[in-house]
Scaffold this motif. Structure first.
Motif, PDB file in Angstrom:
ATOM      1  N   ARG A 173       0.689  -1.045  -0.043  1.00  0.00           N
ATOM      2  CA  ARG A 173       0.187   0.570  -0.262  1.00  0.00           C
ATOM      3  C   ARG A 173       0.696   1.295  -0.068  1.00  0.00           C
ATOM      4  N   SER A 174       1.945   0.950   0.613  1.00  0.00           N
ATOM      5  CA  SER A 174       2.684   2.290   1.258  1.00  0.00           C
ATOM      6  C   SER A 174       3.451   2.341  -0.357  1.00  0.00           C
ATOM      7  N   VAL A 175       3.883   1.413  -1.509  1.00  0.00           N
ATOM      8  CA  VAL A 175       4.333   1.468  -2.211  1.00  0.00           C
ATOM      9  C   VAL A 175       3.504   2.312  -3.421  1.00  0.00           C
ATOM     10  N   ALA A 176       2.564   2.021  -3.751  1.00  0.00           N
ATOM     11  CA  ALA A 176       1.452   2.214  -4.660  1.00  0.00           C
ATOM     12  C   ALA A 176       0.795   3.844  -4.017  1.00  0.00           C
ATOM     13  N   ILE A 177       0.419   3.908  -2.785  1.00  0.00           N
ATOM     14  CA  ILE A 177       0.129   5.608  -2.874  1.00  0.00           C
ATOM     15  C   ILE A 177       1.605   6.872  -2.949  1.00  0.00           C
ATOM     16  N   ILE A 178       3.284   6.314  -2.711  1.00  0.00           N
ATOM     17  CA  ILE A 178       3.803   6.893  -3.121  1.00  0.00           C
ATOM     18  C   ILE A 178       3.864   6.772  -4.477  1.00  0.00           C
ATOM     19  N   GLN A 179       3.852   5.985  -5.256  1.00  0.00           N
ATOM     20  CA  GLN A 179       3.886   5.549  -7.117  1.00  0.00           C
ATOM     21  C   GLN A 179       2.917   6.506  -7.533  1.00  0.00           C
ATOM     22  N   SER A 180       1.433   6.895  -6.209  1.00  0.00           N
ATOM     23  CA  SER A 180       0.257   7.973  -7.851  1.00  0.00           C
ATOM     24  C   SER A 180       1.222   9.114  -7.227  1.00  0.00           C
ATOM     25  N   ALA A 181       1.947   9.108  -6.807  1.00  0.00           N
ATOM     26  CA  ALA A 181       2.371  10.869  -6.933  1.00  0.00           C
ATOM     27  C   ALA A 181       2.295  10.993  -8.365  1.00  0.00           C
ATOM     28  N   SER A 182       1.801  12.533  -8.553  1.00  0.00           N
ATOM     29  CA  SER A 182       2.224  12.777  -9.900  1.00  0.00           C
ATOM     30  C   SER A 182       3.422  13.062 -10.625  1.00  0.00           C
ATOM     31  N   HIS A 183       3.684  13.308 -11.810  1.00  0.00           N
ATOM     32  CA  HIS A 183       4.871  12.899 -12.235  1.00  0.00           C
ATOM     33  C   HIS A 183       4.386  15.295 -13.100  1.00  0.00           C
ATOM     34  N   PHE A 184       6.007  15.725 -12.923  1.00  0.00           N
ATOM     35  CA  PHE A 184       5.831  17.408 -12.505  1.00  0.00           C
ATOM     36  C   PHE A 184       6.884  17.983 -14.376  1.00  0.00           C
ATOM     37  N   GLU A 185       6.276  17.984 -15.108  1.00  0.00           N
ATOM     38  CA  GLU A 185       7.463  18.852 -15.921  1.00  0.00           C
ATOM     39  C   GLU A 185       7.692  20.092 -15.608  1.00  0.00           C
ATOM     40  N   ALA A 186       8.576  20.614 -16.304  1.00  0.00           N
ATOM     41  CA  ALA A 186       9.489  21.568 -15.674  1.00  0.00           C
ATOM     42  C   ALA A 186       8.682  22.867 -16.299  1.00  0.00           C
ATOM     43  N   PRO A 187       8.808  23.806 -15.507  1.00  0.00           N
ATOM     44  CA  PRO A 187       8.183  24.626 -15.587  1.00  0.00           C
ATOM     45  C   PRO A 187       8.306  25.666 -17.110  1.00  0.00           C
ATOM     46  N   ARG A 188       7.343  26.288 -17.411  1.00  0.00           N
ATOM     47  CA  ARG A 188       8.249  26.926 -19.122  1.00  0.00           C
ATOM     48  C   ARG A 188       8.943  28.136 -19.345  1.00  0.00           C
ATOM     49  N   HIS A 189       9.674  28.061 -20.195  1.00  0.00           N
ATOM     50  CA  HIS A 189      10.950  28.514 -19.955  1.00  0.00           C
ATOM     51  C   HIS A 189      12.082  28.559 -19.806  1.00  0.00           C
ATOM     52  N   PHE A 190      12.426  26.748 -19.374  1.00  0.00           N
ATOM     53  CA  PHE A 190      13.099  26.226 -18.693  1.00  0.00           C
ATOM     54  C   PHE A 190      14.716  26.137 -19.590  1.00  0.00           C
ATOM     55  N   THR A 191      14.389  25.444 -20.895  1.00  0.00           N
ATOM     56  CA  THR A 191      15.354  25.167 -21.930  1.00  0.00           C
ATOM     57  C   THR A 191      16.118  26.820 -22.031  1.00  0.00           C
ATOM     58  N   GLU A 192      15.373  27.436 -21.824  1.00  0.00           N
ATOM     59  CA  GLU A 192      15.704  29.561 -22.001  1.00  0.00           C
ATOM     60  C   GLU A 192      16.732  29.931 -21.346  1.00  0.00           C
ATOM     61  N   GLY A 193      16.164  29.645 -19.442  1.00  0.00           N
ATOM     62  CA  GLY A 193      17.069  29.780 -18.741  1.00  0.00           C
ATOM     63  C   GLY A 193      18.163  29.223 -18.609  1.00  0.00           C
ATOM     64  N   VAL A 194      18.816  28.028 -19.189  1.00  0.00           N
ATOM     65  CA  VAL A 194      20.071  26.915 -19.309  1.00  0.00           C
ATOM     66  C   VAL A 194      20.411  27.443 -20.487  1.00  0.00           C
ATOM     67  N   MET A 195      20.017  28.017 -21.428  1.00  0.00           N
ATOM     68  CA  MET A 195      20.453  28.501 -22.565  1.00  0.00           C
ATOM     69  C   MET A 195      21.350  29.725 -22.073  1.00  0.00           C
ATOM     70  N   ASN A 196      20.415  29.963 -21.431  1.00  0.00           N
ATOM     71  CA  ASN A 196      21.282  32.192 -20.958  1.00  0.00           C
ATOM     72  C   ASN A 196      21.736  31.366 -19.958  1.00  0.00           C
TER      73      ASN A 196
END
Lengths: 185, 208
Positions: B46-69
């Protein structure tokens, strides 16, 4: 390793800075997600994730193309995050609000004027609770548990990322799992 | 809680799918009998299932630009080299022999369109408004660029004139003649008058 990734890495090694943006695009979500789950704060997670890519760029020469790029970038990310957690030195008690999660506000990811339906709110609260539980794990169990159960990586990969023997990784996963079992049941 | 420490370790190995088939069967048989071990296993799952139900976040917008800058600046030379290599379209579209006059807008440099006048082989980067004389290429005679920049890696035998633009290379070695940048409005007018009269004197061209 993925041929496309290999090609991009070669370009970057040749000095093609713009090719690096393709690497960032490919791995940004993974890197951001791991750092977010480990640090529990969106601003810091973004900062760490960007720093990880910056370091990857600066050290691209030392990257061994025979290995998976994801392993390498995960390694940089977890190292940076663990450093950051150590510097914060949270002096917390079990019942305190978990340090690092005070900025954790899922509502802020939506526009203010959007009224969320009830089931959405329940979902968000559930997610918030999960992250709080992850944050309660000691960092060394936390990283192993996140890589195993959120990133779905093999013990072998995790041992390469964390630079630990496989047996140690397993122990950490077991202890993390046990800590969660005690709290969640 | 599992009934013994030994069973607890077996449960961990069971969850990790590291038991042999026989060991797994034996443990399952035990779990069937032992309530505390069964509960322990259920709680872990059950514990594993709860942890696995954590949703996946995407990187914020303009992330790549931020790195390149945040990446360190590169020397301009290598940058252009790679841009040209990475954009074969630009090269294909632009690397043809230009005879005498080439005007992108059709008109003579009114508005902001980039206009190039010269004779030789060069590359046009329309997005950057940049004219590149590649290494090994020679422009015979004068070269005029309006509303664009020029980078000379090859050779220009005559005078290079850049109206409303810049000459991007530090050394002037690529041009045999002089290099003139005209960016001031007054200077531009003077240049127009000068070149207009110059156009009139030689064998009349068929421009309107």
């Amino acid at each position: 390793m993925d041929i496309v990734v290999k090609k991009i890495v070669r370009e970057v090694k040749k000095g093609n800075q713009e090719a690096f943006s393709e690497l960032v695009e490919l791995y940004k979500d993974k890197v951001y997600h791991v750092s977010y789950r480990m640090i529990g704060n969106t601003h810091e997670a973004q900062d760490i994730a960007q720093e990880a890519f910056l370091r990857a760029y600066m050290n691209i020469e030392s990257y061994d193309e025979e290995r998976k790029f994801s392993t390498w970038i995960y390694r940089i990310t977890t190292n940076l995050t663990i450093d950051r957690i150590r510097k914060k030195k949270p002096d917390f008690h079990l019942e305190d609000r978990v340090s690092g999660t005070e900025n954790l506000d899922y509502h802020s990811q939506f526009a203010d004027d959007v009224e969320l339906p009830e089931d959405q709110i329940v979902k968000l609260e559930m997610q918030q609770w999960i992250q709080e539980e992850i944050m309660r794990l000691p960092p060394k169990y936390r990283s192993a548990v996140i890589l195993k159960y959120l990133e779905d990586l093999s013990i072998k990969e995790i041992s390469e990322i964390l630079h630990l023997p496989e047996a140690t990784v397993k122990t950490r996963i077991h202890r993390g799992r046990e800590a969660l079992r005690k709290r969640l049941n | 809680m599992a009934c013994t420490q030994e069973k607890r370790e077996l449960l961990d190995a069971y969850l990790d799918e590291e038991l042999t088939l026989l060991e797994a069967k034996q443990l399952e048989a035990h779990i069937y009998e032992c309530e505390s071990c069964e509960q322990h296993l259920q709680e872990l799952k059950r514990s594993v299932a709860i942890i696995q139900s954590a949703s996946h976040f995407e990187a914020p917008r303009h992330f790549t630009e931020g790195v390149m800058n945040r990446l360190p600046e590169q020397p301009a030379r290598t940058k252009w080299k790679h841009r040209i290599r990475r954009n074969p379209l630009i090269v294909a579209a632009a690397a043809f022999l230009l005879v005498f006059v080439m005007s992108m807008a059709g008109g003579m440099g009114d508005g902001q369109e980039m206009v190039v006048e010269g004779e030789g082989q060069f590359l046009l980067d329309r997005e950057q408004n940049l004219v590149i004389i590649p290494e090994g290429s020679t422009v015979d005679g004068d070269l005029t660029i309006r509303n664009g920049d020029i980078e000379i890696n090859g050779e220009v035998t005559g005078t290079v004139t850049v109206v409303n633009g810049q000459h991007l290379q530090a050394s002037a070695s690529g041009a045999a003649g002089e290099i003139e940048e005209i960016n001031d409005a007054l200077e531009q007018i003077w240049f127009q008058v000068r070149s207009f009269t110059a156009d009139l004197i030689p064998s009349g061209s068929d421009e309107e």
